[in-house]
Design a protein around this motif. Structure first.
Motif, PDB file in Angstrom:
ATOM      1  N   PRO A 153       0.837  -1.248   0.041  1.00  0.00           N
ATOM      2  CA  PRO A 153      -0.050  -0.157   0.093  1.00  0.00           C
ATOM      3  C   PRO A 153       0.925   1.366   0.049  1.00  0.00           C
ATOM      4  O   PRO A 153       0.528   2.245  -0.972  1.00  0.00           O
ATOM      5  CB  PRO A 153      -0.911  -0.067   1.100  1.00  0.00           C
ATOM      6  CG  PRO A 153      -0.806  -1.645   1.757  1.00  0.00           C
ATOM      7  CD  PRO A 153       0.364  -1.914   1.105  1.00  0.00           C
ATOM      8  N   GLU A 154       2.116   1.224   0.937  1.00  0.00           N
ATOM      9  CA  GLU A 154       2.747   2.555   0.703  1.00  0.00           C
ATOM     10  C   GLU A 154       3.300   2.990  -0.767  1.00  0.00           C
ATOM     11  O   GLU A 154       3.215   3.989  -1.167  1.00  0.00           O
ATOM     12  CB  GLU A 154       3.951   2.251   1.567  1.00  0.00           C
ATOM     13  CG  GLU A 154       3.698   1.784   3.338  1.00  0.00           C
ATOM     14  CD  GLU A 154       3.427   0.420   3.361  1.00  0.00           C
ATOM     15  OE1 GLU A 154       3.459  -0.245   2.544  1.00  0.00           O
ATOM     16  OE2 GLU A 154       3.482   0.006   4.705  1.00  0.00           O
ATOM     17  N   ASP A 157       0.327   4.001  -2.769  1.00  0.00           N
ATOM     18  CA  ASP A 157      -0.205   5.302  -2.584  1.00  0.00           C
ATOM     19  C   ASP A 157       0.867   6.758  -2.789  1.00  0.00           C
ATOM     20  O   ASP A 157       0.615   7.652  -3.363  1.00  0.00           O
ATOM     21  CB  ASP A 157      -0.032   5.641  -1.063  1.00  0.00           C
ATOM     22  CG  ASP A 157      -1.408   4.833  -0.184  1.00  0.00           C
ATOM     23  OD1 ASP A 157      -2.515   4.563  -1.367  1.00  0.00           O
ATOM     24  OD2 ASP A 157      -1.679   4.582   0.841  1.00  0.00           O
ATOM     25  N   TYR A 158       2.321   6.084  -2.860  1.00  0.00           N
ATOM     26  CA  TYR A 158       3.339   7.163  -2.998  1.00  0.00           C
ATOM     27  C   TYR A 158       3.284   7.442  -4.606  1.00  0.00           C
ATOM     28  O   TYR A 158       3.382   8.667  -5.348  1.00  0.00           O
ATOM     29  CB  TYR A 158       4.683   6.581  -2.816  1.00  0.00           C
ATOM     30  CG  TYR A 158       5.795   7.511  -3.103  1.00  0.00           C
ATOM     31  CD1 TYR A 158       6.264   8.273  -2.021  1.00  0.00           C
ATOM     32  CD2 TYR A 158       6.443   7.293  -4.382  1.00  0.00           C
ATOM     33  CE1 TYR A 158       7.311   9.337  -2.396  1.00  0.00           C
ATOM     34  CE2 TYR A 158       7.635   8.218  -4.575  1.00  0.00           C
ATOM     35  CZ  TYR A 158       7.970   9.335  -3.882  1.00  0.00           C
ATOM     36  OH  TYR A 158       9.039   9.960  -3.893  1.00  0.00           O
ATOM     37  N   LYS A 160       0.685   7.207  -6.727  1.00  0.00           N
ATOM     38  CA  LYS A 160      -0.456   7.827  -6.980  1.00  0.00           C
ATOM     39  C   LYS A 160      -0.260   9.232  -7.010  1.00  0.00           C
ATOM     40  O   LYS A 160      -0.916  10.036  -7.515  1.00  0.00           O
ATOM     41  CB  LYS A 160      -1.762   7.353  -6.346  1.00  0.00           C
ATOM     42  CG  LYS A 160      -2.106   6.125  -6.522  1.00  0.00           C
ATOM     43  CD  LYS A 160      -3.398   5.622  -5.531  1.00  0.00           C
ATOM     44  CE  LYS A 160      -4.174   4.379  -5.960  1.00  0.00           C
ATOM     45  NZ  LYS A 160      -5.190   4.117  -5.176  1.00  0.00           N
TER      46      LYS A 160
END
Length: 251
Positions: A153-154, A157-158, A160
């Motif tokens: 997920p990290e 998100d980065y 994006k």
């Protein structure tokens, strides 16, 4: 556990140890040997594994776009070199590009000149290749290590939050109906983030992946500006994709 998740688990085990027995999978997945044998048959139909007496072995690890956690030993290097040379035509100084994980994108990284360029990648081999090219700004999303990749997920998100001009994406298979596919769901969200953050997306795939279909679709054909492949692609296959409105570049 639903069948799709079983298929993914089987492929994860094979990627880790190359071979596996029916009894081992039966115990791990808590299902009968009959169910495992049926699962293996379906995965063999997709070209992802080869059944052997009492179990199965990985078909072609490089075909899956996954490299060994050790130093990569890549097949079809001449074809990957062709694709890398094509990709370099679309990369200009000061571009912000993303290189997806895979053996073909690794070849692109090897051929990049040491020039002002920003490269986003989650591939540990590509990172190792580019870290010594001091003119290239290397951007590495966070996440946890999965074989030769960083994901999670990290990382999603980065990515994006980035503005990428050109992304070069790999795949296990490219299919007229099912689009761009990979063998498990581990990297789907990361690849989707790259697509969503990039102005232009290029598919970079060897000719033998055309017509192949893995378990998970991560992109439709229409989401790619073009597909860069090698000269081994037959004229008939190339024309079938062009007839569907897909730009295929082989030279």
């Amino acid at each position: 556990m639903n069948p799709l998740r079983r298929y993914e688990t089987i492929m994860e085990v094979l990627l880790a140890q190359k071979e596996v027995t029916v009894s081992e999978l039966s115990e791990r997945l808590a299902v009968t040997g009959k169910t495992i044998r049926e699962d293996l048959a379906k995965l063999e139909e997709k070209g992802l594994l080869v059944r052997i007496h009492g179990g199965a072995m990985l078909a072609q690890s490089d075909q899956l776009g996954i490299l060994s956690a050790k130093a990569p030993n890549v097949k079809h290097t001449d074809k990957k070199s062709e694709i890398a040379d094509l990709a370099l035509r679309y990369i200009q100084p000061r571009d912000i590009i993303a290189l997806d994980s895979g053996s073909t994108t690794l070849e692109i990284a090897r051929r990049l000149d040491n020039q002002p360029l920003t490269v986003v990648t989650n591939d540990l081999f590509i990172i190792s290749e580019l870290v010594h090219k001091d003119e290239i700004r290397l951007v590495v999303p966070g996440g946890y290590r999965l074989r030769n990749m960083l994901t999670g997920p990290e990382a999603v998100d980065y990515v994006k939050g980035l503005n990428i001009q050109k992304a070069f994406l790999s795949a296990t298979g490219v299919h007229l109906q099912h689009g761009f596919t990979i063998y498990t769901s581990d990297l789907v969200e990361y690849k989707r983030a790259l697509i969503g953050s990039s102005a232009t997306v290029y598919g970079v795939v060897d000719h033998y992946k055309f017509g192949q279909c893995a378990l998970r679709t991560f992109a439709s054909l229409s989401e790619m500006a073009m597909i860069l492949t090698d000269s081994g692609l037959s004229d008939a296959t190339a024309q079938s994709f062009r007839d569907a409105g897909i730009d295929i570049v082989t030279h």
